[in-house]
Scaffold this motif. Structure first.
Motif, PDB file in Angstrom:
ATOM      1  N   HIS A 165       0.839  -1.201   0.000  1.00  0.00           N
ATOM      2  CA  HIS A 165       0.000   0.000   0.000  1.00  0.00           C
ATOM      3  C   HIS A 165       0.878   1.257   0.000  1.00  0.00           C
ATOM      4  O   HIS A 165       1.823   1.352   0.783  1.00  0.00           O
ATOM      5  CB  HIS A 165      -0.902   0.028   1.237  1.00  0.00           C
ATOM      6  N   TRP A 166       0.508   2.189  -0.844  1.00  0.00           N
ATOM      7  CA  TRP A 166       1.197   3.471  -0.948  1.00  0.00           C
ATOM      8  C   TRP A 166       0.174   4.603  -0.862  1.00  0.00           C
ATOM      9  O   TRP A 166      -0.956   4.464  -1.347  1.00  0.00           O
ATOM     10  CB  TRP A 166       1.926   3.590  -2.285  1.00  0.00           C
ATOM     11  N   ALA A 167       0.580   5.715  -0.253  1.00  0.00           N
ATOM     12  CA  ALA A 167      -0.215   6.942  -0.285  1.00  0.00           C
ATOM     13  C   ALA A 167       0.360   7.819  -1.392  1.00  0.00           C
ATOM     14  O   ALA A 167       1.571   8.076  -1.420  1.00  0.00           O
ATOM     15  CB  ALA A 167      -0.155   7.664   1.052  1.00  0.00           C
ATOM     16  N   CYS A 168      -0.485   8.253  -2.316  1.00  0.00           N
ATOM     17  CA  CYS A 168      -0.012   8.966  -3.507  1.00  0.00           C
ATOM     18  C   CYS A 168      -0.768  10.277  -3.702  1.00  0.00           C
ATOM     19  O   CYS A 168      -1.948  10.378  -3.368  1.00  0.00           O
ATOM     20  CB  CYS A 168      -0.237   8.119  -4.759  1.00  0.00           C
ATOM     21  N   ILE A 169      -0.069  11.224  -4.283  1.00  0.00           N
ATOM     22  CA  ILE A 169      -0.727  12.451  -4.727  1.00  0.00           C
ATOM     23  C   ILE A 169      -0.054  12.899  -6.010  1.00  0.00           C
ATOM     24  O   ILE A 169       1.175  12.808  -6.144  1.00  0.00           O
ATOM     25  CB  ILE A 169      -0.678  13.572  -3.664  1.00  0.00           C
TER      26      ILE A 169
ATOM     27  N   LEU B 197       3.532   2.874   3.045  1.00  0.00           N
ATOM     28  CA  LEU B 197       3.072   2.819   4.433  1.00  0.00           C
ATOM     29  C   LEU B 197       3.922   1.851   5.252  1.00  0.00           C
ATOM     30  O   LEU B 197       4.317   0.786   4.760  1.00  0.00           O
ATOM     31  CB  LEU B 197       1.609   2.396   4.497  1.00  0.00           C
ATOM     32  N   PRO B 198       4.216   2.222   6.504  1.00  0.00           N
ATOM     33  CA  PRO B 198       4.984   1.327   7.376  1.00  0.00           C
ATOM     34  C   PRO B 198       4.302  -0.031   7.519  1.00  0.00           C
ATOM     35  O   PRO B 198       3.086  -0.162   7.339  1.00  0.00           O
ATOM     36  CB  PRO B 198       5.017   2.074   8.714  1.00  0.00           C
TER      37      PRO B 198
ATOM     38  N   ALA C 119      -1.699  -3.698   6.445  1.00  0.00           N
ATOM     39  CA  ALA C 119      -2.945  -4.485   6.388  1.00  0.00           C
ATOM     40  C   ALA C 119      -4.183  -3.602   6.390  1.00  0.00           C
ATOM     41  O   ALA C 119      -5.165  -3.891   5.689  1.00  0.00           O
ATOM     42  CB  ALA C 119      -2.991  -5.472   7.556  1.00  0.00           C
ATOM     43  N   GLN C 120      -4.152  -2.532   7.171  1.00  0.00           N
ATOM     44  CA  GLN C 120      -5.286  -1.611   7.265  1.00  0.00           C
ATOM     45  C   GLN C 120      -4.790  -0.170   7.181  1.00  0.00           C
ATOM     46  O   GLN C 120      -4.593   0.494   8.211  1.00  0.00           O
ATOM     47  CB  GLN C 120      -6.055  -1.826   8.562  1.00  0.00           C
ATOM     48  N   PRO C 121      -4.571   0.334   5.988  1.00  0.00           N
ATOM     49  CA  PRO C 121      -4.032   1.689   5.829  1.00  0.00           C
ATOM     50  C   PRO C 121      -4.984   2.752   6.372  1.00  0.00           C
ATOM     51  O   PRO C 121      -6.177   2.730   6.049  1.00  0.00           O
ATOM     52  CB  PRO C 121      -3.881   1.835   4.312  1.00  0.00           C
TER      53      PRO C 121
END
Length: 278
Positions: free
Chosen positions: A128-132, A193-194, A199-201
């Motif tokens: 999982h990645w947070a993107c903008i 994400l760490p 598992a649950q971002p």
């Protein structure tokens, strides 16, 4: 760009630390940590009243914000007042390199010549990645403003309301024409994400920050130092293409710049990543 274009999927889609930029400064997360610690050690004597301690913390926060603002002006980037708290959180929560989680990968091969490492081939697992995605006037502005948005998510603007933890590298996805001569103004900044949040971002408060699952990917990567801008990135892409035995196995118009130091650092530590076609 559609949201799916952020993915590190090896099929033509796209892919820190610190935030706040400069052309003449040499700001890193380590600089900010030591700056904060110096200020705290100067003021803390164990006998201050609670109100006085709060005032000192506010002063430290202001000093850090002003420091980032001064450095940022070199990149024509404005650091707003509402960045004071995220800057303070990032600084106080990262007291040492050991607390910065590196994105896990498996080293597949290394290519060397006369004892010099030319590039590595690595395998990155699905995650999982947070993107903008940003579209500023310059690449430098896009990565700086993009990271500040991601930084707010990391520090508190998420569904948990907590500091999530820093991972390295922070990556930016760049897109070029097939001749590798022009970079698109659309730049995606992404944060892995760490492990504890994979598992649950936690969900972002900023609706332009999106959580994506990037599939497992093989990348060819080469380290380089210095500023990252349109010229240096194009040069690094072309240099890497010349080193690869079979450049055709990689995506030809989408690349990743992985940053291990602040986007503002004049001697930034980076890698260029080529994505293997799926």
């Amino acid at each position: 760009m559609d949201r799916g274009g952020c993915q590190m999927n090896g099929g033509g889609g796209g892919g820190g630390d610190g935030s706040g930029p400069d052309r003449h400064g040499t700001i890193t997360l380590e600089d900010l940590e030591s700056f904060s610690e110096d200020q705290l050690s100067d003021s803390g004597n164990g006998s201050l009243e609670e109100e006085g301690e709060t005032m000192e913390e506010d002063e430290d926060s202001d000093r850090l914000l002003h420091y980032w603002q001064d450095v940022a002006r070199g990149h024509q980037v404005e650091v707003s007042q509402d960045m004071a708290e995220p800057i303070q959180q990032l600084t106080t929560n990262n007291q040492g390199r050991s607390q910065r989680e590196h994105i896990p990968f498996t080293l597949l091969t290394r290519k060397e010549k006369c004892g010099e490492l030319l590039y590595e081939k690595r395998h990155y697992e699905k995650g999982h990645w947070a993107c903008i995605t940003m579209r500023e006037d310059t690449y430098e502005q896009s990565i700086c403003y993009g990271f500040m948005r991601i930084m707010r998510y990391i520090c508190q603007q998420n569904s948990l309301g907590n500091y999530l933890g820093m991972t390295l590298p922070i990556v930016t996805v760049v897109r070029t024409d097939e001749n590798h001569s022009v970079i698109s103004h659309d730049v995606t900044v992404a944060y892995y994400l760490p492990a504890e949040h994979q598992a649950q971002p936690p969900q972002p408060s900023d609706n332009e920050v999106v959580i994506e699952i990037w599939p497992a990917t093989v990348v060819y990567t080469r380290a380089f130092s210095g500023p990252t801008n349109e010229v240096t990135i194009i040069n690094q892409i072309n240099a890497m293409a010349e080193l690869l035995d079979s450049p055709g196995v990689c995506v030809n118009d989408s690349f990743i710049v992985a940053g291990y130091t602040n986007p503002a650092h004049s001697n930034r530590q980076n890698e260029i990543w080529f994505l293997e076609r799926r």
